[in-house]
Write an enzyme that holds these catalytic residues in place. Structure first.
Site, PDB file in Angstrom:
ATOM      1  N   ASP A   1      13.539  52.947  11.647  1.00 28.93           N
ATOM      2  CA  ASP A   1      14.364  53.931  12.353  1.00 28.93           C
ATOM      3  C   ASP A   1      13.960  54.041  13.820  1.00 28.93           C
ATOM      4  OD1 ASP A   1      15.728  54.405  10.057  1.00 28.93           O
ATOM      5  OD2 ASP A   1      14.738  56.298   9.585  1.00 28.93           O
ATOM      6  N   GLY A   2      12.658  53.948  14.104  1.00 28.49           N
ATOM      7  CA  GLY A   2      12.199  54.031  15.480  1.00 28.49           C
ATOM      8  C   GLY A   2      12.748  52.914  16.338  1.00 28.49           C
TER       9      GLY A   2
ATOM     10  N   ASP B   1      17.442  63.726  18.089  1.00 24.85           N
ATOM     11  CA  ASP B   1      17.153  65.086  18.517  1.00 24.85           C
ATOM     12  C   ASP B   1      16.511  65.149  19.895  1.00 24.85           C
ATOM     13  OD1 ASP B   1      14.399  64.388  18.004  1.00 24.85           O
ATOM     14  OD2 ASP B   1      14.707  64.927  15.912  1.00 24.85           O
TER      15      ASP B   1
ATOM     16  N   THR C   1      18.181  65.082   9.238  1.00 25.89           N
ATOM     17  CA  THR C   1      17.236  64.705   8.187  1.00 25.89           C
ATOM     18  C   THR C   1      15.897  64.252   8.761  1.00 25.89           C
ATOM     19  OG1 THR C   1      18.275  62.504   8.149  1.00 25.89           O
ATOM     20  CG2 THR C   1      19.005  64.089   6.499  1.00 25.89           C
TER      21      THR C   1
ATOM     22  N   LEU D   1      14.792  68.833   9.717  1.00 26.47           N
ATOM     23  CA  LEU D   1      14.647  69.099   8.284  1.00 26.47           C
ATOM     24  C   LEU D   1      13.217  69.523   7.959  1.00 26.47           C
ATOM     25  CD1 LEU D   1      15.927  69.043   5.450  1.00 26.47           C
ATOM     26  CD2 LEU D   1      15.195  66.652   5.279  1.00 26.47           C
TER      27      LEU D   1
ATOM     28  N   GLN E   1      10.729  59.200  21.470  1.00 27.51           N
ATOM     29  CA  GLN E   1      10.477  57.936  22.160  1.00 27.51           C
ATOM     30  C   GLN E   1      10.093  58.144  23.619  1.00 27.51           C
ATOM     31  OE1 GLN E   1      10.887  54.887  20.453  1.00 27.51           O
ATOM     32  NE2 GLN E   1      11.310  56.094  18.619  1.00 27.51           N
TER      33      GLN E   1
END
Length: 291
Positions: free
Chosen positions: A76-77, A148, A188, A192, A248
Site C-alpha cells: 500500500d505504501g 489521509d 480503513t 480506523l 509519506q
C-alpha cells in the site's frame, strides 16, 4: 529506492507462454518497484522477462506521461507514494502486494502473472478513488493524498489545540493528539485505528477523526466531499506540530497557521479483481466480523 519506466508498443496480438494468444488492449505501461524489499527486486527481473516474452519492451522512466497503465511491486505504501504522480495523469495502477495488508493491491506475487494476462485482455475492473487536495499555510501548490492528511503533535507528548471549520462554519475546537482528515479509501487506515468509521471506498465523503481526544464529546464526523475543511493550530505553546500526507511526506504547522483540505479534482484509478468485493476484503485483511 525506486525504479520506474514505461513500456510501449502498438496494440497487437502477442504470444503468451501459458495461454496461447493474448490480445493486448494496452499500448504502454509503467513499471515501479520498491527496491527496499528483496522480493520486489527479484520479481522485477522476472517481470521484465515476462514482458519481453510477450513482445513488450521496457523503456526509460523519462516519459511516464505516455503510459496507459502502471504496475507497482510493493504494498500500500508503494501505491500511496505513486498516487500524487498518477492522479493528474489519469493513469490506472495495478498493485502487487509484497507487504503486509495490501488493502489497495489487486494481487500478490503468487497470482501475479495470471493477473497480468487478465490485464492485457481487459478483464480487470477499475475503481476510481476520491483523493484529497491539501493547501499548505503558505498557499501555492496543493498536495494530493489518497488516504489521509494528519495534523498531530511532533516529538513531544503534549496535547495540541486545533480548530476546525467546514465551509466557514465552526465545527469545534479539538484538544488531543491531533486530527485525521481521511478519504473513504483512507477510512480503513489510520482513521480506523483512531476509532473512525469504515466508509465504502467508492463513496465521496471526508471523514474527520480526532486522535486521542481529551473529551468524550469529540467524535468522528463524516461530511459531503464538496465541503472545504480548514484546520487551524490554536495552541500558543512552542511545540512541534506536523501535517503528515499519507504517511509519506510532512511539513510543519506553527501556531496561528491553518491548512485547507478539499476533494481533489481528479481521482486515482486502481485495478481490482471484480470477483473480490470490498466486504470480503475486510474479512480477509482485518478479520472483520469475527468473534
Amino acid at each position: 529506492m525506486w525504479i520506474g519506466g514505461y513500456l510501449t508498443n502498438p496494440a497487437k496480438i502477442v504470444k503468451s507462454g501459458t495461454n496461447g494468444i493474448i490480445l493486448s488492449i494496452l499500448n504502454s505501461i509503467a513499471l515501479f518497484a520498491n527496491l527496499d524489499k528483496p522480493p520486489a527486486r527479484k520479481e522485477l527481473a522476472r517481470l521484465r522477462l515476462w514482458f519481453k516474452n510477450h513482445g513488450v519492451r521496457v523503456l526509460s522512466s523519462a516519459n511516464l506521461i505516455q503510459a496507459e497503465a502502471a504496475i507497482a511491486l510493493g504494498g500500500d505504501g508503494t501505491i500511496l507514494s505513486l498516487a500524487p504522480e498518477l492522479i493528474p495523469l489519469g493513469i490506472p495502477i495495478l498493485g502487487v502486494n509484497i507487504g503486509r495488508l495490501g488493502f489497495l493491491t489487486a494481487t500478490d506475487v503468487a497470482k501475479l502473472y495470471p493477473t497480468l494476462e487478465k490485464l492485457l485482455k481487459g478483464r480487470l475492473a477499475i475503481s476510481e478513488r476520491m483523493a484529497l487536495a491539501v493547501e499548505p499555510p503558505s498557499g501555492g501548490i496543493k498536495r494530493l493524498v489518497l488516504n489521509d492528511c494528519v495534523v498531530k503533535v511532533g516529538r513531544t507528548s503534549r496535547t495540541v489545540e486545533l480548530s476546525a471549520w467546514i465551509n466557514n462554519q465552526h465545527l469545534g475546537t479539538f484538544v488531543g493528539d491531533g486530527l485525521i482528515l481521511a478519504s473513504p479509501t483512507g477510512s480503513t487506515a489510520y482513521s480506523l485505528a483512531a476509532g473512525g468509521p469504515v466508509v465504502h471506498p467508492t463513496m465521496d465523503a471526508i471523514i474527520l477523526t480526532p486522535i486521542s481526544p481529551h473529551s468524550l464529546t469529540q467524535r468522528p464526523v463524516i461530511f459531503p466531499a464538496d465541503r472545504e475543511v480548514r484546520i487551524r493550530y490554536e495552541c500558543p505553546r512552542r511545540q512541534e506540530v506536523l501535517v503528515s500526507l499519507d504517511g509519506q511526506r510532512s511539513f510543519p504547522l506553527r501556531a496561528g497557521q491553518e491548512i485547507r483540505v478539499r476533494q481533489a479534482e481528479r481521482r486515482l484509478k486502481i485495478y481490482y479483481n471484480p470477483e473480490q468485493h470490498f466486504f470480503g476484503l475486510l474479512q480477509q485483511k482485518l478479520k472483520w466480523g469475527e468473534r
